[in-house]
Design a protein around this motif. Structure first.
Motif, PDB file in Angstrom:
ATOM      1  N   GLU A   1      49.269  60.980 -22.926  1.00 42.41           N
ATOM      2  CA  GLU A   1      48.107  61.473 -22.195  1.00 42.41           C
ATOM      3  C   GLU A   1      46.831  60.895 -22.803  1.00 42.41           C
ATOM      4  O   GLU A   1      46.665  60.862 -24.011  1.00 42.41           O
TER       5      GLU A   1
ATOM      6  N   THR B   1      40.311  62.865 -22.204  1.00 45.18           N
ATOM      7  CA  THR B   1      39.423  63.120 -21.070  1.00 45.18           C
ATOM      8  C   THR B   1      38.173  63.829 -21.581  1.00 45.18           C
ATOM      9  O   THR B   1      38.172  64.416 -22.660  1.00 45.18           O
TER      10      THR B   1
ATOM     11  N   HIS C   1      52.791  58.913 -13.223  1.00 49.09           N
ATOM     12  CA  HIS C   1      51.594  58.980 -14.055  1.00 49.09           C
ATOM     13  C   HIS C   1      50.560  57.999 -13.512  1.00 49.09           C
ATOM     14  O   HIS C   1      50.893  56.852 -13.209  1.00 49.09           O
TER      15      HIS C   1
END
Length: 516
Positions: free
Chosen positions: A199, A202, A265
């Motif tokens: 991941e 962000t 993804h």
């Protein structure tokens, strides 16, 4: 005391390391504007406008904190003063400040370059233009390198840039490390079923106030923004954090899977740093250096094809696209070598199509203002090409939908590489394919309404008939292209009955494109 200087900073010039900012000068005022003209020259993605405005506001705050004088005018304020363009705002403030000098950094878009050149018609003082100190090549380097050539070979430019900037070179400065310039053949891997995706960092921020401002001013946007939260980095510190995250966690597999596509993804192993670079919050040199340094630090974990593929995209392709832009504008924006005239299907704005590949790529673009380069080139771009869409329509969609889309990099990729409207200047062959390529490089075809192996019939994948129809109708353009010879031989071996059935299916697809 000398008369004041007014220094313009455009929304894609947020470079805190620019020489302008090496010292403070009370006689200099920096100007950053949110304007109607920039918000509406194309229909932008809502996240794109929010990201630009938020990054601009953050940069203005950072300049003030460093002791610089700053005028920052929001869209509300510009419209209240009836100042619709960059030039309108600049001339207004020059008059208010009694400025004797207007300075600006050279724009990267032709239209803004022309707008700022015309300032002298309405300003009697001194006008100074300076470089942005961002790119690793000059505006005219590509034109100079390929003077007199009908095609511009990116690989030639890329090798010259490796040498010039001593990136991944032997001590003699002439030979590439390992003796090989390009590892592209190692960068076409399809994804194994068991692979995992790290991941990415962000940076969520509530941009409700900007969204409401856009609504208040009647700005027509496209795309979606969930709960008015923007997750892109919009400050230099956030961009540096995103860069570190990429080189540590995704660079080790970037090259191998850079062409792969999946519904699992959105980012895979890509960097997603193009917005950060295109608004100049981080420089291409520091991005390249970070990747190369990480490879040198972990050679046992990061193979050379991973880092070379990444360096080639930035030092090669990105700089090359800019050079093509300045070599060929404004004529480049008018090219339509294949004489395509069709309209872009309506579902490019909704994602509502039964084709899994296009539904996923378009919806991801609308949801995130992002798709990686193969989704853009070989799914949305490929389909528009073989459907025969007018390049003006394709340009407008790509320029609007992606957060990193600024004309200098968008139009050369779209009109040149993707749509082959430039007559073959950028690419030696059209980037078209049937469903076979999509199936090979993705998991899109599994469970799709259409059958990727079928060329005719109601369930036949539209890519298949359109691909052969594209080759058939443009035979005069491509039959003698050595890279297309095999496909024309394959087409010519088909029976007259098979050809007629494929072309009939293609005609139906073109007539019912909105319904696919």
């Amino acid at each position: 005391m000398p008369s004041p200087t007014l220094s313009l900073i455009l929304g894609d010039q947020l470079n805190s390391n620019h020489p302008w900012f090496n010292s403070t000068d009370k006689n200099t005022t920096y100007a950053i504007y949110e304007t109607w003209s920039e918000a509406t020259y194309t229909r932008h993605h809502i996240q794109k406008v929010c990201a630009f405005f938020l990054a601009m506001r953050t940069f203005a705050d950072e300049l003030r904190a460093a002791g610089h004088n700053v005028i920052y005018r929001t869209l509300d304020e510009s419209r209240e003063l009836q100042l619709e363009s960059i030039a309108d705002n600049l001339l207004y403030d020059a008059n208010e400040l009694s400025a004797g000098t207007i300075r600006y950094q050279l724009p990267d878009e032709y239209r803004l370059d022309e707008e700022l050149k015309s300032l002298s018609e309405n300003f009697e003082g001194v006008i100074e233009a300076t470089d942005t100190h961002h790119f690793l090549s000059g505006r005219n380097d590509v034109a100079d390198l390929f003077a007199g050539k009908k095609t511009y070979l990116m690989e030639t430019f890329y090798r010259s840039m490796r040498k010039r900037h001593n990136v991944m070179m032997e001590a003699n400065g002439e030979d590439p490390l390992t003796g090989q310039w390009n590892y592209d053949h190692d960068n076409r891997g399809s994804l194994p079923k068991s692979i995992t995706f790290p991941e990415a960092s962000t940076f969520p921020k509530d941009v409700s106030s900007i969204v409401k401002m856009l609504e208040r001013n009647g700005i027509n946007t496209m795309g979606r923004i969930k709960k008015n939260v923007l997750s892109y980095p919009t400050s230099r510190s956030e961009c540096l954090e995103a860069l570190t995250d990429f080189v540590q966690n995704r660079l080790p597999l970037f090259g191998t899977y850079q062409d792969a596509m999946t519904v699992r993804h959105p980012l895979l192993y890509h960097a997603n740093l193009s917005f950060a670079m295109n608004v100049k919050m981080i420089s291409p040199r520091e991005v390249i250096d970070a990747a190369v340094s990480e490879w040198q630090r972990r050679p046992e974990e990061i193979e050379i094809n991973q880092v070379e593929g990444f360096v080639r995209q930035i030092l090669g392709w990105r700089e090359y696209m800019r050079g093509v832009y300045w070599a060929k504008m404004p004529q480049f924006a008018l090219t339509n070598d294949l004489d395509h005239q069709a309209e872009l299907p309506s579902w490019y704005w909704t994602g509502d199509t039964k084709m899994n590949c296009l539904g996923h790529a378009v919806n991801q673009s609308l949801d995130l203002a992002y798709a990686h380069h193969i989704q853009r080139l070989m799914v949305t771009g490929n389909f528009a090409l073989i459907l025969g869409v007018h390049p003006d329509e394709v340009d407008a969609w790509y320029l609007g939908v992606y957060i990193d889309a600024i004309e200098w990099v968008e139009i050369t990729n779209t009109r040149g590489m993707s749509q082959r409207a430039d007559g073959g200047l950028v690419a030696t062959k059209p980037y078209c394919s049937s469903a076979n390529y999509v199936n090979k490089m993705s998991d899109y075809c599994k469970g799709c309404h259409y059958k990727y192996k079928e060329k005719t019939g109601d369930k036949a994948c539209p890519f298949n008939s359109l691909y052969w129809d594209f080759l058939d109708r443009h035979r005069d353009k491509f039959a003698n292209n050595f890279r297309m010879a095999f496909m024309y031989k394959t087409w010519d071996k088909k029976s007259g009955e098979d050809k007629a059935a494929i072309l009939e299916r293609a005609a139906w697809v073109k007539a019912h494109a909105d319904e696919l």
